[in-house]
Design a protein around this motif. Structure first.
Motif, mmCIF file in Angstrom:
data_model
loop_
_atom_site.group_PDB
_atom_site.id
_atom_site.type_symbol
_atom_site.label_atom_id
_atom_site.label_comp_id
_atom_site.label_asym_id
_atom_site.label_seq_id
_atom_site.Cartn_x
_atom_site.Cartn_y
_atom_site.Cartn_z
ATOM 1 N N ASP A 85 1.094 -1.145 0.101
ATOM 2 C CA ASP A 85 -0.173 -0.199 0.013
ATOM 3 C C ASP A 85 0.860 1.140 -0.125
ATOM 4 O OD1 ASP A 85 -2.314 -1.924 -0.022
ATOM 5 O OD2 ASP A 85 -2.334 -1.654 2.290
ATOM 6 N N ILE A 86 2.052 0.979 0.513
ATOM 7 C CA ILE A 86 2.865 2.299 0.175
ATOM 8 C C ILE A 86 4.114 2.457 -0.947
ATOM 9 C CG2 ILE A 86 5.011 3.229 1.606
ATOM 10 C CD1 ILE A 86 4.442 1.416 3.863
ATOM 11 N N HIS A 87 3.982 3.578 -1.619
ATOM 12 C CA HIS A 87 4.699 4.048 -2.296
ATOM 13 C C HIS A 87 6.079 3.305 -3.058
ATOM 14 C CE1 HIS A 87 6.265 6.295 -6.301
ATOM 15 N NE2 HIS A 87 4.977 6.228 -6.236
ATOM 16 N N SER A 88 6.648 2.800 -3.977
ATOM 17 C CA SER A 88 7.309 1.791 -3.870
ATOM 18 C C SER A 88 8.256 3.356 -3.047
ATOM 19 C CB SER A 88 7.489 1.661 -4.646
ATOM 20 O OG SER A 88 7.126 2.786 -6.011
ATOM 21 N N GLN A 89 8.725 4.513 -3.937
ATOM 22 C CA GLN A 89 9.051 5.649 -3.707
ATOM 23 C C GLN A 89 9.843 5.749 -2.429
ATOM 24 O OE1 GLN A 89 9.643 8.137 -6.596
ATOM 25 N NE2 GLN A 89 10.973 6.889 -8.751
ATOM 26 N N VAL A 90 8.325 6.049 -1.929
ATOM 27 C CA VAL A 90 8.820 5.755 -0.075
ATOM 28 C C VAL A 90 9.715 4.887 0.542
ATOM 29 C CG1 VAL A 90 7.270 6.722 1.489
ATOM 30 C CG2 VAL A 90 6.879 7.524 -0.639
ATOM 31 N N LEU A 91 9.197 3.773 -0.305
ATOM 32 C CA LEU A 91 9.630 2.502 0.824
ATOM 33 C C LEU A 91 11.633 3.086 0.921
ATOM 34 C CD1 LEU A 91 8.677 0.508 2.983
ATOM 35 C CD2 LEU A 91 8.475 -0.653 0.910
ATOM 36 N N THR A 130 9.306 10.773 1.961
ATOM 37 C CA THR A 130 9.662 11.677 1.613
ATOM 38 C C THR A 130 9.220 11.195 0.068
ATOM 39 O OG1 THR A 130 11.281 12.884 2.378
ATOM 40 C CG2 THR A 130 11.317 12.687 0.547
ATOM 41 N N TYR A 131 8.629 11.382 -1.215
ATOM 42 C CA TYR A 131 8.381 11.659 -2.041
ATOM 43 C C TYR A 131 9.871 11.840 -2.751
ATOM 44 C CZ TYR A 131 3.725 10.305 -1.246
ATOM 45 O OH TYR A 131 2.665 10.000 -0.740
ATOM 46 N N PRO A 132 10.727 10.712 -3.087
ATOM 47 C CA PRO A 132 11.540 11.428 -4.084
ATOM 48 C C PRO A 132 11.370 12.449 -5.569
ATOM 49 C CG PRO A 132 12.473 9.559 -3.256
ATOM 50 C CD PRO A 132 10.981 9.855 -3.437
ATOM 51 N N ILE A 144 -3.272 18.790 -3.668
ATOM 52 C CA ILE A 144 -2.534 18.289 -4.033
ATOM 53 C C ILE A 144 -2.359 16.916 -4.117
ATOM 54 C CG2 ILE A 144 -1.527 18.344 -1.536
ATOM 55 C CD1 ILE A 144 1.111 18.157 -2.677
ATOM 56 N N ASN A 145 -1.753 15.812 -5.017
ATOM 57 C CA ASN A 145 -2.029 14.943 -5.731
ATOM 58 C C ASN A 145 -0.690 14.355 -5.517
ATOM 59 O OD1 ASN A 145 -2.685 12.290 -6.441
ATOM 60 N ND2 ASN A 145 -2.826 13.009 -8.811
ATOM 61 N N LEU A 146 -0.687 13.408 -4.644
ATOM 62 C CA LEU A 146 0.155 12.410 -3.284
ATOM 63 C C LEU A 146 -0.724 11.008 -4.123
ATOM 64 C CD1 LEU A 146 0.962 14.170 -0.018
ATOM 65 C CD2 LEU A 146 1.861 14.694 -1.850
ATOM 66 N N PRO A 147 0.843 10.332 -4.254
ATOM 67 C CA PRO A 147 0.490 9.500 -4.576
ATOM 68 C C PRO A 147 0.193 8.324 -4.052
ATOM 69 C CG PRO A 147 2.088 10.218 -6.185
ATOM 70 C CD PRO A 147 2.085 10.625 -5.152
ATOM 71 N N LYS A 148 -0.676 7.584 -3.928
ATOM 72 C CA LYS A 148 -1.916 6.408 -3.372
ATOM 73 C C LYS A 148 -2.004 6.797 -2.028
ATOM 74 C CE LYS A 148 0.646 2.116 -4.939
ATOM 75 N NZ LYS A 148 1.236 0.672 -4.285
ATOM 76 N N LEU A 149 -1.690 8.240 -1.917
ATOM 77 C CA LEU A 149 -3.782 9.074 -1.361
ATOM 78 C C LEU A 149 -3.952 9.769 -1.532
ATOM 79 C CD1 LEU A 149 -0.098 10.160 1.888
ATOM 80 C CD2 LEU A 149 -1.634 8.007 1.705
ATOM 81 N N GLY A 150 -3.584 10.158 -2.210
ATOM 82 C CA GLY A 150 -5.044 10.743 -3.410
ATOM 83 C C GLY A 150 -4.575 12.418 -3.684
ATOM 84 N N ILE A 166 9.835 21.611 -8.909
ATOM 85 C CA ILE A 166 9.263 20.845 -7.882
ATOM 86 C C ILE A 166 10.211 19.331 -7.805
ATOM 87 C CG2 ILE A 166 7.832 19.404 -6.240
ATOM 88 C CD1 ILE A 166 5.484 21.376 -7.198
ATOM 89 N N LYS A 167 11.040 19.334 -7.145
ATOM 90 C CA LYS A 167 11.745 18.515 -6.958
ATOM 91 C C LYS A 167 11.742 17.185 -5.822
ATOM 92 C CE LYS A 167 14.958 18.270 -8.894
ATOM 93 N NZ LYS A 167 15.961 17.816 -10.036
ATOM 94 N N THR A 168 11.351 17.423 -4.392
ATOM 95 C CA THR A 168 10.808 16.565 -3.525
ATOM 96 C C THR A 168 9.886 17.181 -3.068
ATOM 97 O OG1 THR A 168 12.668 16.877 -1.956
ATOM 98 C CG2 THR A 168 13.003 15.459 -3.458
ATOM 99 N N VAL A 169 8.735 15.784 -2.381
ATOM 100 C CA VAL A 169 7.894 16.095 -1.453
ATOM 101 C C VAL A 169 7.619 15.678 0.354
ATOM 102 C CG1 VAL A 169 5.405 16.103 -1.088
ATOM 103 C CG2 VAL A 169 6.120 16.792 -3.313
ATOM 104 N N SER A 170 7.981 16.243 1.226
ATOM 105 C CA SER A 170 8.167 15.462 2.371
ATOM 106 C C SER A 170 6.920 15.687 3.473
ATOM 107 C CB SER A 170 9.483 15.806 3.153
ATOM 108 O OG SER A 170 10.400 16.067 2.601
#
Length: 417
Positions: A85-91, A130-132, A144-150, A166-170
């Motif tokens: 359920d967690i976004h792969s890049q966040v993991l 963090t989303y890299p 704001i659209n955050l992957p897998k959170l909507g 935008i480079k990263t989002v935390s």
């Protein structure tokens, strides 16, 4: 140039549950990866002059590094499907976070300064993921659209600058809610402006009587946000201590205490940014002392030092770039901030450079040459004089094509370069 903008989020109850669930699972994975590195390190490290003849031979395996731990994530999702359920890049960013922490513990940062032993984090202490990578059009209106959170509602209290990518989002969980931090970059914006005025230079002396004093003799008072809030904090702290441990009432009291501390921190941060803005709009170059803040925070003046927060004034309002002997901050508008040696700035006379010993309670500087002024004002002038001979400022002025800069004398500059 790189900068960061932070906004407050207004997630729904379902999104709050998802964010908390993500933080809990990421915390467990962080501790697992850190324990894996510690196990290998403890079993395989042995100094060559202290290895016994008879010793335990550990199981041979490769040293866990960033790539080997990253390869275990697909297996993790098979054995623990809920991690899917967690976004792969966040993991993956958790693995990078462990790598950076452990590398600083073993070999130190770029200056060779080693950090302490990394600690395992409890669920209350792991608050950010963090989303890299993020799309430029992730913000549409007030969402704001955050992957897998909507789509999550965001309060844009200030517009983002044009042309920045935008480079990263935390996403961070704080005492009063959830916040999103956008890391923005625009390589076309210079970090230091090229038309620096050599006459628009000032030195600032940070203190505890006044927050700072400029070389022009202008003082800035300390607002003392913490001391003014002590009475309220004392009441809430007593409320926490009287509650039964692990009870719901204690959790509510702890949350209330955290909100009150955050109010104090926000007031102090706002004061720092406004003070830096005033300096930025008036001067092109600001010089300050290279203080040992860690040593001051262990003295009897620790409460006053932390309440004033002179060091965060420079850190919060600028982007830090360290070299071995010089600390240089480049603020968004092109302000050049230089740290000079703090030795003797209060004792030396700003007029004749003769040492005039003074104790801490002596707040007035009087010299035989006729120089008589406030102690902090005298120190600020000495800081400015040392900055005039600093190699960073001279190199910047020479690059601007200002004649006569190379022949400019160094005034009492004791900074090791």
């Amino acid at each position: 140039m790189r900068t960061a903008y932070q906004y407050k989020l207004r997630p729904t109850k379902q999104q709050v549950a998802s964010i908390d669930r993500w933080l809990s699972m990421l915390c467990a994975q962080y501790n697992y990866f850190l324990a894996d590195r510690f196990n290998w390190h403890e079993q395989n490290r042995c100094s060559i002059n202290a290895c016994p003849l008879v010793c335990h031979l550990p199981e041979l395996r490769d040293n866990p590094d960033y790539y080997s731990q990253k390869k275990t994530l697909p297996i993790l999702k098979k054995t623990h499907p809920h991690y899917g359920d967690i976004h792969s890049q966040v993991l993956q960013d958790v693995v990078k976070r462990v790598k950076v922490t452990f590398d600083r513990f073993l070999s130190g940062d770029s200056n060779g300064r080693r950090s302490g032993r990394p600690r395992f984090k409890s669920r209350d202490r792991y608050r950010t993921f963090t989303y890299p990578q993020m799309k430029d059009d992730c913000i549409q209106g007030s969402l704001i659209n955050l992957p897998k959170l909507g789509n999550i509602k965001v309060i844009l209290h200030r517009p983002m600058p044009n042309g920045f990518k935008i480079k990263t989002v935390s996403v961070t969980k704080k005492a009063d809610g959830y916040y999103v931090t956008l890391s923005l970059e625009d390589p076309t914006v210079p970090s230091v402006k090229h038309d620096i005025n050599p006459d628009s230079i000032t030195g600032i002396d940070l203190g505890l009587k006044e927050f700072l004093t400029t070389s022009d003799g202008e003082p800035v008072a300390i607002p003392q946000h913490y001391r003014k809030s002590q009475k309220r904090l004392r009441v809430i702290q007593k409320r926490v201590s009287r509650r039964k441990k692990d009870s719901n009432r204690r959790r509510k009291a702890v949350k209330q205490l955290g909100k009150q501390h955050k109010k104090v921190a926000d007031k102090r941060k706002d004061f720092h940014f406004k003070t830096a803005k005033q300096l930025l709009s008036k001067y092109d170059v600001v010089a300050h002392e290279d203080l040992n803040v860690k040593g001051l925070s262990k003295s009897r003046l620790a409460k006053s030092v932390h309440d004033a927060g002179g060091h965060p004034l420079l850190v919060n309002s600028s982007h830090q770039s360290r070299s071995r002997s010089v600390r240089l901050w480049r603020i968004n508008a092109g302000l050049l901030v230089i740290a000079v040696n703090a030795s003797g700035t209060s004792q030396d006379c700003s007029s004749c450079a003769v040492k005039v010993p003074k104790k801490l309670h002596e707040r007035w500087h009087s010299c035989q040459c006729g120089c008589s002024l406030d102690r902090d004002h005298n120190a600020a002038i000495n800081i400015k004089n040392r900055a005039l001979g600093h190699r960073v400022l001279k190199a910047q002025l020479m690059s601007d094509g200002i004649p006569g800069v190379a022949e400019k004398p160094t005034l009492y500059c004791t900074q090791s370069v």
